[in-house]
Write a protein that holds these residues in place. Sequence first.
Motif, PDB file in Angstrom:
ATOM      1  N   THR A  46       0.828  -1.205   0.000  1.00  0.00           N
ATOM      2  CA  THR A  46       0.000   0.000   0.000  1.00  0.00           C
ATOM      3  C   THR A  46       0.862   1.254   0.000  1.00  0.00           C
ATOM      4  O   THR A  46       2.022   1.231   0.421  1.00  0.00           O
ATOM      5  CB  THR A  46      -0.919   0.039   1.244  1.00  0.00           C
ATOM      6  N   LYS A  49      -3.450   4.322  -1.354  1.00  0.00           N
ATOM      7  CA  LYS A  49      -3.661   3.525  -2.561  1.00  0.00           C
ATOM      8  C   LYS A  49      -3.175   2.095  -2.366  1.00  0.00           C
ATOM      9  O   LYS A  49      -2.262   1.841  -1.574  1.00  0.00           O
ATOM     10  CB  LYS A  49      -2.914   4.151  -3.749  1.00  0.00           C
ATOM     11  N   PHE A  86     -12.515  -9.963  -3.248  1.00  0.00           N
ATOM     12  CA  PHE A  86     -11.801  -8.879  -3.926  1.00  0.00           C
ATOM     13  C   PHE A  86     -11.512  -9.289  -5.367  1.00  0.00           C
ATOM     14  O   PHE A  86     -10.846 -10.299  -5.601  1.00  0.00           O
ATOM     15  CB  PHE A  86     -10.476  -8.550  -3.229  1.00  0.00           C
ATOM     16  N   ASP A 135     -10.486  -4.688  -9.750  1.00  0.00           N
ATOM     17  CA  ASP A 135     -11.279  -3.682  -9.044  1.00  0.00           C
ATOM     18  C   ASP A 135     -10.603  -3.168  -7.784  1.00  0.00           C
ATOM     19  O   ASP A 135     -10.847  -2.042  -7.361  1.00  0.00           O
ATOM     20  CB  ASP A 135     -12.647  -4.266  -8.680  1.00  0.00           C
ATOM     21  N   ILE A 136      -9.758  -4.003  -7.163  1.00  0.00           N
ATOM     22  CA  ILE A 136      -9.177  -3.607  -5.884  1.00  0.00           C
ATOM     23  C   ILE A 136      -8.301  -2.368  -6.014  1.00  0.00           C
ATOM     24  O   ILE A 136      -8.186  -1.571  -5.092  1.00  0.00           O
ATOM     25  CB  ILE A 136      -8.373  -4.775  -5.267  1.00  0.00           C
ATOM     26  N   TYR A 137      -7.716  -2.169  -7.190  1.00  0.00           N
ATOM     27  CA  TYR A 137      -6.847  -1.007  -7.382  1.00  0.00           C
ATOM     28  C   TYR A 137      -7.650   0.293  -7.520  1.00  0.00           C
ATOM     29  O   TYR A 137      -7.069   1.387  -7.467  1.00  0.00           O
ATOM     30  CB  TYR A 137      -5.960  -1.211  -8.620  1.00  0.00           C
ATOM     31  N   ASN A 138      -8.943   0.174  -7.700  1.00  0.00           N
ATOM     32  CA  ASN A 138      -9.789   1.363  -7.798  1.00  0.00           C
ATOM     33  C   ASN A 138     -10.307   1.832  -6.443  1.00  0.00           C
ATOM     34  O   ASN A 138     -11.011   2.835  -6.366  1.00  0.00           O
ATOM     35  CB  ASN A 138     -10.977   1.071  -8.727  1.00  0.00           C
ATOM     36  N   HIS A 139      -9.971   1.079  -5.384  1.00  0.00           N
ATOM     37  CA  HIS A 139     -10.429   1.430  -4.045  1.00  0.00           C
ATOM     38  C   HIS A 139      -9.297   2.031  -3.221  1.00  0.00           C
ATOM     39  O   HIS A 139      -8.119   1.757  -3.469  1.00  0.00           O
ATOM     40  CB  HIS A 139     -10.976   0.199  -3.321  1.00  0.00           C
ATOM     41  N   LYS A 140      -9.668   2.818  -2.230  1.00  0.00           N
ATOM     42  CA  LYS A 140      -8.694   3.358  -1.308  1.00  0.00           C
ATOM     43  C   LYS A 140      -8.190   2.239  -0.398  1.00  0.00           C
ATOM     44  O   LYS A 140      -8.922   1.303  -0.068  1.00  0.00           O
ATOM     45  CB  LYS A 140      -9.309   4.470  -0.461  1.00  0.00           C
ATOM     46  N   ASP A 155     -10.296   1.817   2.693  1.00  0.00           N
ATOM     47  CA  ASP A 155     -11.550   1.087   2.484  1.00  0.00           C
ATOM     48  C   ASP A 155     -11.304  -0.418   2.462  1.00  0.00           C
ATOM     49  O   ASP A 155     -12.106  -1.194   2.987  1.00  0.00           O
ATOM     50  CB  ASP A 155     -12.203   1.532   1.172  1.00  0.00           C
ATOM     51  N   ILE A 156     -10.189  -0.824   1.854  1.00  0.00           N
ATOM     52  CA  ILE A 156      -9.855  -2.243   1.802  1.00  0.00           C
ATOM     53  C   ILE A 156      -9.615  -2.780   3.208  1.00  0.00           C
ATOM     54  O   ILE A 156     -10.079  -3.872   3.568  1.00  0.00           O
ATOM     55  CB  ILE A 156      -8.619  -2.484   0.912  1.00  0.00           C
TER      56      ILE A 156
END
Length: 534
Positions: free
Chosen positions: A180, A186, A201, A205-210, A213-214
């Motif tokens: 991260t 990111k 996950f 798509d996981i790279y589009n989240h903060k 949030d993950i």
Amino acid sequence: MKMSFFSAHKDEIINDTGSLADFSDVNEPNNSIKTPPNDEDLFHKMFHEHSAVMLLINPETGEIIDANMAATKFYGFDFQEKGNFFIQDINLSSPEIIKQEMDQALKFRTNYFIFNHKVSDGSIRTVEINSSPIVLNGIILLFSIIYDITEKTLASNALRMNESLMKMILETTPNGVLVTDQTHDKILFINKRFQEIWPFFKYQDIYNHKASDIFNLLSETLIDDQSIFDNISQGAEKQPVNKVTVQLITGNYYRCFSACILGEDGEYDRRLFIFEDITREEKFAKSLQKAIQKEKEINELKSGLVRMTSHEFKKPLTSILVATETIQKYGITPHDEDYAKYFDRISKNAKFMKDLTDKFLNLSKLEYGQMPIKLERANLVSFVRGWLEEFRKEQSSIRQIQFSPDCTDCYLDIDTNLLKQVLNNLVSNGIKYSPEDSRIDLSINANPMNVEIQVTDNGIGIPAKDQEFIFSTFFRASNVSQVPGTGIGLALVKQIIDVHGGTIRFSSQVNKGTTFTFELPYPDSPKNLSRVLL
């Protein structure tokens, strides 16, 4: 000398068909390229004195027309003295490819190349070449500037190999990996195993989240403390390395390692997370813990039972002993020989049972730290002599016991009652497991740090397979099944030696005998001061 660079007169060199123009009349008034009279001097100075490696090459034949001093130094060849020298002599590519690339340079289609060149010592250098046409005295030549990029290429290849290797490791490791960016919140990287642990996950798509949030989603998958991920994902500078164990709602256990990564700006703004599946280890540890707890409960139950039964036996046995002794002393006339024999048997067996219950009680108390230790300063040699005298009186069989002390005065802090039990057990065992005509040796050796007491017999010995268990409670060697015993004597001996701050060891050979050696510390020795006084 007339010269011109094609970079300034490209249209004059290449005709409409894309082929090279005819420069046979380059000196004619209509076709000549006007250059100042001192162009030759400028070119000579630039070419021969420049620190960059430079070559002038005939594109038709590949002949090296001229080379500057830097080229001579780099390649190690004297291009002037050698005579005709061709680019094919140093370029390891095939002549066809070399000719093809020179044509490309002439037609301005390509002027940047990477080749492997050979130098005079036989080594190979990777070079980067910038090559453009130039007209010199009406002849079209290739003006080539050469840069050695061998080390750069090796470093680049090594970097690519390391990247490939690292990618392979990350994709094949059994551990989940997450990287991260703390500063920009990111997700930089996840591997396949991470996605297998948390399959909801999606890889893209996981790279589009903060990242925050993950971590919130990860926390919801935990059984216990859901703030663990908050603690390890924040404050990277305060916690450069972290390790926690978490349990997921699936029942699996993972050990999470997290470490700071130094960023390009010199700040620890990135963090690596590794998730190791330790489900098997955790389940085994928990089952082992349950087994230990169960064994502890069984041992406590056993000890309680031993204490209870010992107390219950001790009282009636004492009464029997008192009664038989009284009858033997006052109630039997001289002609009652048979009665005397039976009462003597009752007395001996009652005394045996009383000694046995005393051993059970003492062992149980010692194991649980409930035995009061009454230490007193005593001369060990005098103490053993007194004990030996009493022991001989109580023995029904006559057995030679050789006592050999190497000192006369040897003062130690001992509990005399407990040490009598040690000598009783060791010497009695020696007698019980030895031939009737054999001798028992008892010795005392005073050393600088402690005193050694040895009991040696010439008996049946202890089999090698049994020796590691010999001090275990209720354990008896495999070769003594025909001899009565309880298996608690040596366990009691070890407990007594331990509470005195001493050690005990033995050596034994089957059918040759056994030697037990126990050491007791002097009153002022560090080992004696550190022992447990209960």
